[in-house]
Design a protein around this motif. Structure first.
Motif, mmCIF file in Angstrom:
data_model
loop_
_atom_site.group_PDB
_atom_site.id
_atom_site.type_symbol
_atom_site.label_atom_id
_atom_site.label_comp_id
_atom_site.label_asym_id
_atom_site.label_seq_id
_atom_site.Cartn_x
_atom_site.Cartn_y
_atom_site.Cartn_z
ATOM 1 N N ALA A 1 1.161 -1.475 0.144
ATOM 2 C CA ALA A 1 -0.324 -0.527 -0.171
ATOM 3 C C ALA A 1 0.990 1.684 -0.359
ATOM 4 O O ALA A 1 0.352 2.183 -0.789
ATOM 5 C CB ALA A 1 -1.018 0.232 0.992
ATOM 6 N N ARG A 2 2.109 1.496 0.767
ATOM 7 C CA ARG A 2 2.461 2.207 0.994
ATOM 8 C C ARG A 2 3.532 3.016 -0.134
ATOM 9 O O ARG A 2 3.867 4.211 -0.909
ATOM 10 C CB ARG A 2 3.846 2.256 1.835
ATOM 11 N N GLU A 3 4.322 2.027 -0.900
ATOM 12 C CA GLU A 3 4.768 1.646 -2.029
ATOM 13 C C GLU A 3 3.834 2.603 -3.455
ATOM 14 O O GLU A 3 4.740 3.069 -3.869
ATOM 15 C CB GLU A 3 5.992 0.445 -1.999
ATOM 16 N N ALA A 4 3.011 1.607 -3.516
ATOM 17 C CA ALA A 4 2.460 1.880 -4.261
ATOM 18 C C ALA A 4 1.530 3.298 -4.380
ATOM 19 O O ALA A 4 1.145 4.054 -4.918
ATOM 20 C CB ALA A 4 0.959 1.017 -4.374
ATOM 21 N N ILE A 5 1.351 3.826 -3.633
ATOM 22 C CA ILE A 5 1.426 5.344 -3.540
ATOM 23 C C ILE A 5 1.718 6.668 -3.603
ATOM 24 O O ILE A 5 1.882 7.389 -4.188
ATOM 25 C CB ILE A 5 0.214 5.814 -1.085
ATOM 26 N N GLU A 6 2.962 5.690 -2.880
ATOM 27 C CA GLU A 6 4.936 6.737 -3.413
ATOM 28 C C GLU A 6 4.817 6.822 -5.384
ATOM 29 O O GLU A 6 4.510 7.653 -5.473
ATOM 30 C CB GLU A 6 5.688 5.817 -2.497
ATOM 31 N N LEU A 7 4.688 5.451 -6.076
ATOM 32 C CA LEU A 7 4.763 5.643 -7.457
ATOM 33 C C LEU A 7 3.478 5.900 -7.881
ATOM 34 O O LEU A 7 4.477 6.215 -9.071
ATOM 35 C CB LEU A 7 5.352 3.810 -7.312
ATOM 36 N N LEU A 8 3.078 6.347 -7.390
ATOM 37 C CA LEU A 8 1.309 6.618 -8.149
ATOM 38 C C LEU A 8 0.967 7.931 -7.855
ATOM 39 O O LEU A 8 0.004 8.986 -8.642
ATOM 40 C CB LEU A 8 0.174 5.425 -8.702
ATOM 41 N N GLY A 9 1.392 8.037 -6.601
ATOM 42 C CA GLY A 9 1.395 9.522 -6.325
ATOM 43 C C GLY A 9 -0.023 9.416 -6.163
ATOM 44 O O GLY A 9 -0.869 8.748 -5.222
ATOM 45 N N LEU A 10 -0.822 10.889 -5.665
ATOM 46 C CA LEU A 10 -2.174 10.961 -5.190
ATOM 47 C C LEU A 10 -3.159 10.717 -6.542
ATOM 48 O O LEU A 10 -4.174 9.811 -5.546
ATOM 49 C CB LEU A 10 -2.170 12.845 -5.370
ATOM 50 N N ASP A 11 -2.445 10.246 -7.794
ATOM 51 C CA ASP A 11 -4.030 9.131 -8.196
ATOM 52 C C ASP A 11 -3.776 7.756 -7.425
ATOM 53 O O ASP A 11 -5.137 7.247 -7.863
ATOM 54 C CB ASP A 11 -3.270 8.786 -9.770
ATOM 55 N N GLY A 12 -3.225 7.840 -7.023
ATOM 56 C CA GLY A 12 -3.745 6.378 -6.467
ATOM 57 C C GLY A 12 -4.543 6.305 -5.006
ATOM 58 O O GLY A 12 -4.790 4.851 -4.629
ATOM 59 N N LEU A 13 -4.665 7.339 -4.746
ATOM 60 C CA LEU A 13 -5.710 7.723 -3.585
ATOM 61 C C LEU A 13 -6.819 7.277 -4.199
ATOM 62 O O LEU A 13 -7.872 8.222 -3.211
ATOM 63 C CB LEU A 13 -5.379 8.720 -2.623
ATOM 64 N N ALA A 14 -7.297 7.805 -5.478
ATOM 65 C CA ALA A 14 -8.191 8.074 -5.969
ATOM 66 C C ALA A 14 -9.838 6.517 -4.998
ATOM 67 O O ALA A 14 -9.373 5.409 -5.318
ATOM 68 C CB ALA A 14 -8.583 7.392 -7.327
ATOM 69 N N ASP A 15 -10.697 6.633 -5.286
ATOM 70 C CA ASP A 15 -11.896 5.681 -4.265
ATOM 71 C C ASP A 15 -12.047 4.766 -5.483
ATOM 72 O O ASP A 15 -12.062 5.124 -6.781
ATOM 73 C CB ASP A 15 -12.876 6.279 -4.230
ATOM 74 N N GLY A 16 -12.359 3.955 -5.364
ATOM 75 C CA GLY A 16 -12.523 2.274 -5.858
ATOM 76 C C GLY A 16 -13.809 3.123 -7.227
ATOM 77 O O GLY A 16 -14.801 3.155 -6.778
ATOM 78 N N HIS A 17 -13.760 2.796 -8.377
ATOM 79 C CA HIS A 17 -13.886 2.836 -9.373
ATOM 80 C C HIS A 17 -12.506 1.938 -10.979
ATOM 81 O O HIS A 17 -11.719 2.525 -10.674
ATOM 82 C CB HIS A 17 -14.350 4.645 -9.288
ATOM 83 N N VAL A 18 -14.119 1.919 -11.490
ATOM 84 C CA VAL A 18 -13.126 1.422 -12.511
ATOM 85 C C VAL A 18 -12.550 2.015 -13.064
ATOM 86 O O VAL A 18 -10.961 2.026 -13.772
ATOM 87 C CB VAL A 18 -14.651 0.516 -13.686
ATOM 88 N N ALA A 19 -12.217 3.433 -13.286
ATOM 89 C CA ALA A 19 -11.119 4.147 -14.269
ATOM 90 C C ALA A 19 -10.497 4.778 -13.491
ATOM 91 O O ALA A 19 -9.734 5.540 -13.865
ATOM 92 C CB ALA A 19 -12.137 5.755 -14.675
#
Length: 382
Positions: A325-343
């Motif tokens: 979870a931590r690594e993915a947020i760091e790699l994706l940036g704020l986009d990684g925190l987008a809530d559950g949606h197919v897009a």
């Protein structure tokens, strides 16, 4: 143990994957599905019934109990596949792995005959009444009390963190039947329909998606034949339960899906080369966690002590969930925190995992308790 899969096991995983793919339209109809950060957060009576109808519940039980007679290693391999497809598995895990396997070992034959078949068919589901306001990781501190009356028990108490209680048909209760015994004695295990008079369930949403419940027990009358194991010797039953519960292969399957889609996303955005060392490290940790999970399952199949191995498996999976979870947020940036949606990136799973994984080293036994189990039962330390 030999970690190479047999042709039969490979076929079994393919069968499980095909079944999971067929459920995808049903899953997508649930608006909450993509907000569930861990597989144990997901609840669905419909999916549980489908699992039962297809013969996926009670896989390790004998055929006379509605099972397939498979090994615990086979079951872990299947659950890994279900996790990869993000099937909501809370009711499955509770009814089969956590509670059903204890009933299959400790319950009297009439109770087994009454409960195991319907569990295997997905027609009867359980929740677990263990934790209390003053007895979480220290389960032996529980104070919910069962007093013998005539041909049964009268139970009073308060249970918390009761996953799936709002959907369950029955509850599996740890209660104190003899307050004069030492704290690890005088405890018994009872089961009862959740609609028994005196049982009240209150539901509340949780940070990682899904719900938890608290259960109030006020003068609940439970027949004596609903006792699991021996009176006042429930601790033996309770300590057997986590050996199955802590083989969290389904969690690892979900984490594998996240790593696959994370790699795909990084490749699409031309950032894979830079992120490759971190991604490779996570994949190595996932492989190690999978081996620990299968090792614990293999010990259960051999009839050998598995508590230390199961604790290692759960702790490895919980810490890996937090790290991914931590690594993915760091790699994706704020986009990684987008809530559950197919897009959203990775269909919004990263944000959900980030929220849910906070509690992964607490639920089902805190990291400190797991480390104590490993030290005492695995390394012989005191």
């Amino acid at each position: 143990m030999d970690l190479r899969l047999t042709p039969t096991q490979l076929e079994l995983r393919e069968e499980a994957a095909a079944f999971a793919r067929e459920l995808r339209p049903t899953l997508e109809e649930d608006a909450e599905w993509r907000r569930e950060g861990l597989l144990s957060d997901g609840d669905s009576r419909e999916v549980t019934r489908a699992l039962g109808a297809a013969g996926w519940i009670g896989m390790t039980w004998p055929e006379e109990h509605g099972g397939r007679g498979l090994t615990h290693v086979d079951a872990a391999l299947v659950e890994d596949v279900f996790g990869y497809h993000w099937l909501p598995l809370s009711l499955y895990l509770l009814s089969y792995k956590t509670i059903g396997c204890a009933l299959e070992r400790f319950a009297a034959p009439p109770l087994q005959e009454r409960l195991l078949g319907p569990i295997a068919k997905g027609e009867l589901t359980f929740c677990q009444g263990f934790s209390e306001p003053e007895a979480g990781s220290d389960l032996a501190a529980l104070t919910s009390r069962a007093v013998r009356r005539d041909d049964g028990f009268v139970v009073d108490g308060h249970k918390i963190w009761t996953s799936s209680a709002w959907l369950a048909d029955w509850i599996y209760l740890a209660v104190r039947t003899n307050p004069d015994e030492p704290r690890h004695r005088g405890i018994s295990v009872l089961v009862a329909p959740i609609d028994t008079p005196g049982i009240e369930v209150r539901r509340f949403p949780v940070l990682g998606g899904g719900y938890l419940c608290e259960v109030f027990l006020d003068g609940v009358e439970i027949p004596a034949e609903h006792l699991v194991g021996e009176i006042d010797r429930g601790w033996d039953v309770l300590m057997h339960t986590p050996d199955f519960e802590r083989i969290t292969a389904e969690k690892l399957g979900g984490l594998a899906w996240i790593l696959d889609l994370l790699q795909q996303r990084l490749e699409e955005t031309k950032r894979l080369a830079q992120a490759w060392p971190r991604l490779s490290s996570l994949r190595g940790e996932l492989a190690a966690a999978r081996m620990l999970s299968l090792r614990a399952a293999d010990l259960l199949d051999r009839g050998e002590p598995a508590s230390a191995a199961s604790a290692m498996a759960q702790l490895a999976g919980a810490r890996l969930a937090q790290r991914i979870a931590r690594e993915a947020i760091e790699l994706l940036g704020l986009d990684g925190l987008a809530d559950g949606h197919v897009a959203s990136p990775l269909e919004g799973r990263i944000g959900a995992l980030y929220r849910a994984s906070v509690g992964s080293t607490i639920s089902g036994g805190s990291a400190e308790i797991l480390q104590t189990v490993i030290a005492r039962r695995g390394l012989g330390l005191r």
